[in-house]
Write a protein that holds these residues in place. Structure first.
Motif, PDB file in Angstrom:
ATOM      1  N   SER A 115       0.833  -1.207   0.000  1.00  0.00           N
ATOM      2  CA  SER A 115       0.000   0.000   0.000  1.00  0.00           C
ATOM      3  C   SER A 115       0.867   1.256   0.000  1.00  0.00           C
ATOM      4  N   CYS A 116       1.955   1.225   0.744  1.00  0.00           N
ATOM      5  CA  CYS A 116       2.847   2.383   0.809  1.00  0.00           C
ATOM      6  C   CYS A 116       3.473   2.681  -0.551  1.00  0.00           C
ATOM      7  N   ILE A 117       3.869   1.646  -1.261  1.00  0.00           N
ATOM      8  CA  ILE A 117       4.449   1.844  -2.595  1.00  0.00           C
ATOM      9  C   ILE A 117       3.398   2.429  -3.537  1.00  0.00           C
ATOM     10  N   GLN A 118       2.174   1.929  -3.461  1.00  0.00           N
ATOM     11  CA  GLN A 118       1.112   2.449  -4.320  1.00  0.00           C
ATOM     12  C   GLN A 118       0.792   3.905  -3.983  1.00  0.00           C
ATOM     13  N   VAL A 119       0.892   4.271  -2.715  1.00  0.00           N
ATOM     14  CA  VAL A 119       0.705   5.668  -2.321  1.00  0.00           C
ATOM     15  C   VAL A 119       1.792   6.528  -2.951  1.00  0.00           C
ATOM     16  N   ALA A 120       3.029   6.038  -2.943  1.00  0.00           N
ATOM     17  CA  ALA A 120       4.132   6.791  -3.549  1.00  0.00           C
ATOM     18  C   ALA A 120       3.897   6.998  -5.043  1.00  0.00           C
ATOM     19  N   ILE A 121       3.402   5.969  -5.709  1.00  0.00           N
ATOM     20  CA  ILE A 121       3.097   6.090  -7.146  1.00  0.00           C
ATOM     21  C   ILE A 121       1.992   7.119  -7.360  1.00  0.00           C
ATOM     22  N   LYS A 122       0.952   7.074  -6.531  1.00  0.00           N
ATOM     23  CA  LYS A 122      -0.170   8.012  -6.658  1.00  0.00           C
ATOM     24  C   LYS A 122       0.304   9.457  -6.450  1.00  0.00           C
ATOM     25  N   LEU A 123       1.116   9.691  -5.430  1.00  0.00           N
ATOM     26  CA  LEU A 123       1.601  11.045  -5.173  1.00  0.00           C
ATOM     27  C   LEU A 123       2.475  11.554  -6.318  1.00  0.00           C
ATOM     28  N   THR A 124       3.278  10.682  -6.883  1.00  0.00           N
ATOM     29  CA  THR A 124       4.117  11.069  -8.026  1.00  0.00           C
ATOM     30  C   THR A 124       3.250  11.432  -9.224  1.00  0.00           C
ATOM     31  N   TRP A 125       2.224  10.650  -9.455  1.00  0.00           N
ATOM     32  CA  TRP A 125       1.257  10.909 -10.533  1.00  0.00           C
ATOM     33  C   TRP A 125       0.620  12.283 -10.352  1.00  0.00           C
ATOM     34  N   LEU A 126       0.301  12.639  -9.114  1.00  0.00           N
ATOM     35  CA  LEU A 126      -0.313  13.935  -8.828  1.00  0.00           C
ATOM     36  C   LEU A 126       0.677  15.081  -9.011  1.00  0.00           C
ATOM     37  N   VAL A 127       1.921  14.869  -8.626  1.00  0.00           N
ATOM     38  CA  VAL A 127       2.940  15.919  -8.743  1.00  0.00           C
ATOM     39  C   VAL A 127       3.079  16.392 -10.180  1.00  0.00           C
ATOM     40  N   TYR A 128       3.149  15.461 -11.113  1.00  0.00           N
ATOM     41  CA  TYR A 128       3.352  15.821 -12.515  1.00  0.00           C
ATOM     42  C   TYR A 128       2.124  16.490 -13.136  1.00  0.00           C
ATOM     43  N   GLN A 129       1.016  16.518 -12.410  1.00  0.00           N
ATOM     44  CA  GLN A 129      -0.191  17.166 -12.929  1.00  0.00           C
ATOM     45  C   GLN A 129      -0.449  18.523 -12.273  1.00  0.00           C
ATOM     46  N   MET A 130       0.496  18.987 -11.474  1.00  0.00           N
ATOM     47  CA  MET A 130       0.352  20.299 -10.843  1.00  0.00           C
ATOM     48  C   MET A 130       0.689  21.408 -11.827  1.00  0.00           C
ATOM     49  N   GLU A 131       0.092  22.558 -11.637  1.00  0.00           N
ATOM     50  CA  GLU A 131       0.424  23.723 -12.458  1.00  0.00           C
ATOM     51  C   GLU A 131       1.897  24.064 -12.286  1.00  0.00           C
ATOM     52  N   GLY A 132       2.605  24.212 -13.387  1.00  0.00           N
ATOM     53  CA  GLY A 132       4.012  24.561 -13.326  1.00  0.00           C
ATOM     54  C   GLY A 132       4.940  23.389 -13.078  1.00  0.00           C
ATOM     55  N   ALA A 133       4.416  22.178 -13.101  1.00  0.00           N
ATOM     56  CA  ALA A 133       5.245  20.996 -12.866  1.00  0.00           C
ATOM     57  C   ALA A 133       6.164  20.734 -14.059  1.00  0.00           C
ATOM     58  N   PRO A 134       7.308  20.082 -13.832  1.00  0.00           N
ATOM     59  CA  PRO A 134       8.187  19.733 -14.950  1.00  0.00           C
ATOM     60  C   PRO A 134       7.528  18.683 -15.836  1.00  0.00           C
ATOM     61  N   LYS A 135       7.962  18.624 -17.079  1.00  0.00           N
ATOM     62  CA  LYS A 135       7.430  17.621 -18.003  1.00  0.00           C
ATOM     63  C   LYS A 135       7.839  16.233 -17.519  1.00  0.00           C
ATOM     64  N   CYS A 136       6.883  15.351 -17.501  1.00  0.00           N
ATOM     65  CA  CYS A 136       7.151  13.988 -17.066  1.00  0.00           C
ATOM     66  C   CYS A 136       7.787  13.199 -18.213  1.00  0.00           C
TER      67      CYS A 136
END
Length: 225
Positions: free
Chosen positions: A113-134
């Motif tokens: 579950s912890c690993i999946q949370v890390a994946i989810k948070l990373t997915w969200l980071v790249y969708q923030m305004e001003g985020a670097p290109k994934c």
């Protein structure tokens, strides 16, 4: 996605409770990696990468050190172990205050579950305004888990858009962006997101539904005064 799941060597004394595993796709070439989806952030925005790892895998605890305060941070899956097993690692739950024990136990989560949370948070980071290109390979990896990226990450509590720049600002040493939980007592990918610090503080230990009901009641009373 089927993971490689080969064991990754570690010096952690808690490996007897949970080994670390490779989360690259089965049949990959090259070295194994526990957090392959964080490769780009680790190289370019290490503080953000470290935050994702920390918030995904570690509990929050006391901000001070004493015998009855409990560990400041500890791997979430360690808190799934019995009191008897924890003594073998120098953690005596009997010495801790009841409130501390309850907090540590409710923050517990299994390794997967912890690993999946890390994946989810990373997915969200790249969708923030001003985020670097994934990078394309990481984007494909993330989207295979949580769907197409749409560049609309919002605060999980107030639902306003979140800018990537909030990772780099702080007030009184506290980050303006925090990992938050719709239900503070559950740590899984469907229950986590990012939120403004003030929103997370306001929600407190309420579930998001309880928090909204609380706000609605305040607004109703204010209209009747």
């Amino acid at each position: 996605m089927k993971y490689c799941y080969k064991e990754i060597s570690s010096r952690s004394k808690y490996d007897k409770l949970q080994i670390k595993k490779c989360h690259l796709e089965m049949g990959h070439t090259g070295s194994c990696s526990e957090f392959p989806f964080l490769e780009h952030l680790s190289k370019n925005f290490k503080r953000i990468s470290d935050k994702i790892k920390r918030d995904s895998t570690m509990t929050t605890g006391a901000a001070w050190k004493s015998e009855d305060a409990g560990p400041n941070r500890i791997l979430r899956w360690v808190m799934l172990a019995s009191d008897e097993n924890l003594k073998k690692f120098g953690i005596n739950m009997e010495n801790l205050k009841d409130g501390v024990v309850a907090k540590l136990r409710e923050k517990a989560a299994d390794y997967d579950s912890c690993i999946q949370v890390a994946i989810k948070l990373t997915w969200l980071v790249y969708q923030m305004e001003g985020a670097p290109k994934c990078p394309d390979n990481i984007k494909e990896y993330l989207e295979s888990h949580f769907g197409e990226m749409s560049n609309i990450t919002t605060c999980a509590i107030c639902l306003d858009k979140i800018g990537f720049d909030l990772f780099h600002t702080a007030q009184r040493g506290k980050a303006n962006l925090e990992t938050c939980h719709l239900n503070p007592r559950m740590h899984d990918p469907m229950n986590v997101g990012f939120g403004h610090r003030e929103c997370n503080i306001a929600q407190g230990n309420k579930t998001l539904d309880e928090f909204y009901e609380w706000i609605a009641a305040i607004l109703t009373r204010s209209k009747n005064t």
